[in-house]
Design an enzyme around this catalytic site. Sequence first.
Site, mmCIF file in Angstrom:
data_model
loop_
_atom_site.group_PDB
_atom_site.id
_atom_site.type_symbol
_atom_site.label_atom_id
_atom_site.label_comp_id
_atom_site.label_asym_id
_atom_site.label_seq_id
_atom_site.Cartn_x
_atom_site.Cartn_y
_atom_site.Cartn_z
ATOM 1 N N HIS A 172 0.874 -1.181 0.000
ATOM 2 C CA HIS A 172 0.000 0.000 0.000
ATOM 3 C C HIS A 172 0.907 1.226 0.000
ATOM 4 O O HIS A 172 1.596 1.492 0.995
ATOM 5 C CB HIS A 172 -0.867 -0.036 1.263
ATOM 6 C CG HIS A 172 -1.890 1.061 1.320
ATOM 7 N ND1 HIS A 172 -2.843 1.119 2.304
ATOM 8 C CD2 HIS A 172 -2.115 2.147 0.516
ATOM 9 C CE1 HIS A 172 -3.610 2.186 2.119
ATOM 10 N NE2 HIS A 172 -3.186 2.827 1.041
ATOM 11 N N ARG A 205 3.934 6.657 4.812
ATOM 12 C CA ARG A 205 4.336 6.288 6.175
ATOM 13 C C ARG A 205 5.104 4.963 6.238
ATOM 14 O O ARG A 205 5.827 4.713 7.161
ATOM 15 C CB ARG A 205 3.136 6.245 7.113
ATOM 16 C CG ARG A 205 2.204 5.105 6.857
ATOM 17 C CD ARG A 205 1.109 5.019 7.888
ATOM 18 N NE ARG A 205 0.188 6.129 7.805
ATOM 19 C CZ ARG A 205 -1.045 6.101 8.310
ATOM 20 N NH1 ARG A 205 -1.451 5.031 8.964
ATOM 21 N NH2 ARG A 205 -1.855 7.126 8.196
HETATM 22 N N1 PXP Z 1 -6.257 -5.664 2.150
HETATM 23 C C1 PXP Z 1 -6.326 -4.321 2.111
HETATM 24 C C2 PXP Z 1 -7.145 -3.686 1.034
HETATM 25 C C3 PXP Z 1 -5.642 -3.522 3.039
HETATM 26 O O1 PXP Z 1 -5.752 -2.171 2.985
HETATM 27 C C4 PXP Z 1 -4.845 -4.157 4.018
HETATM 28 C C5 PXP Z 1 -4.066 -3.330 4.991
HETATM 29 O O2 PXP Z 1 -3.106 -2.613 4.282
HETATM 30 C C6 PXP Z 1 -4.780 -5.554 4.013
HETATM 31 C C7 PXP Z 1 -5.517 -6.292 3.078
HETATM 32 C C8 PXP Z 1 -3.943 -6.307 4.991
HETATM 33 O O3 PXP Z 1 -4.408 -6.111 6.289
HETATM 34 P P1 PXP Z 1 -3.608 -6.715 7.514
HETATM 35 O O4 PXP Z 1 -2.284 -6.005 7.553
HETATM 36 O O5 PXP Z 1 -4.477 -6.400 8.689
HETATM 37 O O6 PXP Z 1 -3.434 -8.183 7.269
#
Ligand code: PXP
Length: 252
Positions: A49, A55
């Site tokens: 992301h 960040r």
């Molecule tokens: N899917 C999306 C669209 C997200 O924004 C995120 C967090 O960046 C994740 C999956 C993964 O989430 P986690 O880090 O809680 O496993």
Amino acid sequence: MSASLRRLRLGVNVDHVATIRQGRGTRYPDPVLAASLAELAGADQITVHLREDRRHIQERDLAVLRQTVQVPLNLEMAATPAMVALALEYLPDTVTLVPEKREERTTEGGLDVAGQRQALGEVIATLRDHGIAVSLFIDPTPEQVRASAELRAATIELHTGDYCEADAPLLAQERLDHLRHAAQLGHDLGLQVAAGHGLDYRNVKAVAVLPYIDELNIGHAIVARALFVGIERAVREMIEAMHTPEATQPSR
Ligand code: PXP
């Protein structure tokens, strides 16, 4: 592993390797190295992301990942002109459009596709015209699933955060049902269905057996476990958890 014919794919999100690096402004630990090791351990996709506030993941990470990752590279991003320009420059295999607020700790809630049809429709069309498949990160409601299909997204990623945060079994079951119905509707409307956010080694099991969900994107739990067991083992153990049905309902 289950005898299921369906092959559930795992996208490993390496953002939080970059979170540790950015905490000290060092060159290490490198999310690119984490991505390569995750891939060797069996990850089907690498997800990052690139947030507007940078960040954790930096533009440099995206550039190097684009040159090194062999499995599909999935870029999560806000649907802004600046981010679309970066996507067209680096050409990830898929873009997952997510809502983004600067003050949030992590992505809160799904994209309001139904409320932003015009703007999102243009972004989806632009990315698609450049060969990038678009996924929309949405809450598991019929309204958002239908709107995603109308905008001709390739994939919906169902937000599992509410399910993961449910603090009672009945509530978890209710939220799991929302995910189940949304996945079924997405499939019926011709969408690929993924899911993610807040999944860990225990709560993933009930999501992994839902019909029509073909891909899970998981970051925090894998990176956290990697601190103690190494990233390759953490990825392998997640794949194992995804394919080992739970004997009973998860206790929470
Ligand atoms: N899917 C999306 C669209 C997200 O924004 C995120 C967090 O960046 C994740 C999956 C993964 O989430 P986690 O880090 O809680 O496993």
